[in-house]
Design a protein around this motif. Structure first.
Motif, PDB file in Angstrom:
ATOM      1  N   PRO A  10       0.818  -1.228   0.000  1.00  0.00           N
ATOM      2  CA  PRO A  10       0.000   0.000   0.000  1.00  0.00           C
ATOM      3  C   PRO A  10       0.844   1.267   0.000  1.00  0.00           C
ATOM      4  N   TYR A  11       1.971   1.238   0.690  1.00  0.00           N
ATOM      5  CA  TYR A  11       2.863   2.396   0.746  1.00  0.00           C
ATOM      6  C   TYR A  11       3.367   2.744  -0.655  1.00  0.00           C
ATOM      7  N   ASP A  12       3.796   1.720  -1.410  1.00  0.00           N
ATOM      8  CA  ASP A  12       4.276   1.949  -2.772  1.00  0.00           C
ATOM      9  C   ASP A  12       3.150   2.429  -3.681  1.00  0.00           C
ATOM     10  N   ALA A  13       1.973   1.843  -3.532  1.00  0.00           N
ATOM     11  CA  ALA A  13       0.831   2.243  -4.352  1.00  0.00           C
ATOM     12  C   ALA A  13       0.451   3.692  -4.080  1.00  0.00           C
ATOM     13  N   ALA A  14       0.493   4.101  -2.819  1.00  0.00           N
ATOM     14  CA  ALA A  14       0.166   5.482  -2.458  1.00  0.00           C
ATOM     15  C   ALA A  14       1.171   6.451  -3.065  1.00  0.00           C
ATOM     16  N   ALA A  20       1.642  10.276  -9.780  1.00  0.00           N
ATOM     17  CA  ALA A  20       0.778  10.433 -10.955  1.00  0.00           C
ATOM     18  C   ALA A  20      -0.064  11.699 -10.842  1.00  0.00           C
ATOM     19  N   ILE A  21      -0.545  12.000  -9.649  1.00  0.00           N
ATOM     20  CA  ILE A  21      -1.342  13.211  -9.440  1.00  0.00           C
ATOM     21  C   ILE A  21      -0.476  14.445  -9.675  1.00  0.00           C
ATOM     22  N   ARG A  22       0.724  14.464  -9.094  1.00  0.00           N
ATOM     23  CA  ARG A  22       1.619  15.624  -9.254  1.00  0.00           C
ATOM     24  C   ARG A  22       2.003  15.853 -10.713  1.00  0.00           C
TER      25      ARG A  22
END
Length: 93
Positions: A10-14, A20-22
């Motif tokens: 989950p840490y890597d996915a976050a 991607a957002i940035r």
């Protein structure tokens, strides 16, 4: 891979999502508009006050509280100010 299940940290996915957002055009445009507005005190004040009032009204509604006519009038007046300025309007949207 056990039983056909792919484990994702989950840490890597976050972090991948944040990256991607940035890198998205929408986020870059938001940052540019926000920086432009932050340089003009009147526009910054209007956008900040609108967001603050909007969050207060939403929180009151979420808690089942009645929103006063005064609070709704304030939000409506701020919305009119926001709508009158294209930069502020884009930032709020």
């Amino acid at each position: 891979m056990k039983g056909g299940v792919l484990k994702v940290n989950p840490y890597d996915a976050a972090h991948q999502l944040a990256k991607a957002i940035r890198q998205s055009d929408e986020f870059k445009e938001y940052i540019n508009v926000k920086e432009a507005i932050d340089q003009i005190e009147a526009k910054k004040t209007i956008s900040d006050e609108f967001r603050k009032t909007q969050l207060e009204v939403q929180a009151m509604r979420a808690m089942g509280q009645d929103v006063s006519d005064e609070q709704m009038a304030k939000l409506h007046n701020l919305y009119n100010l926001v709508s009158a300025d294209e930069q502020v309007k884009n930032l709020v949207q």
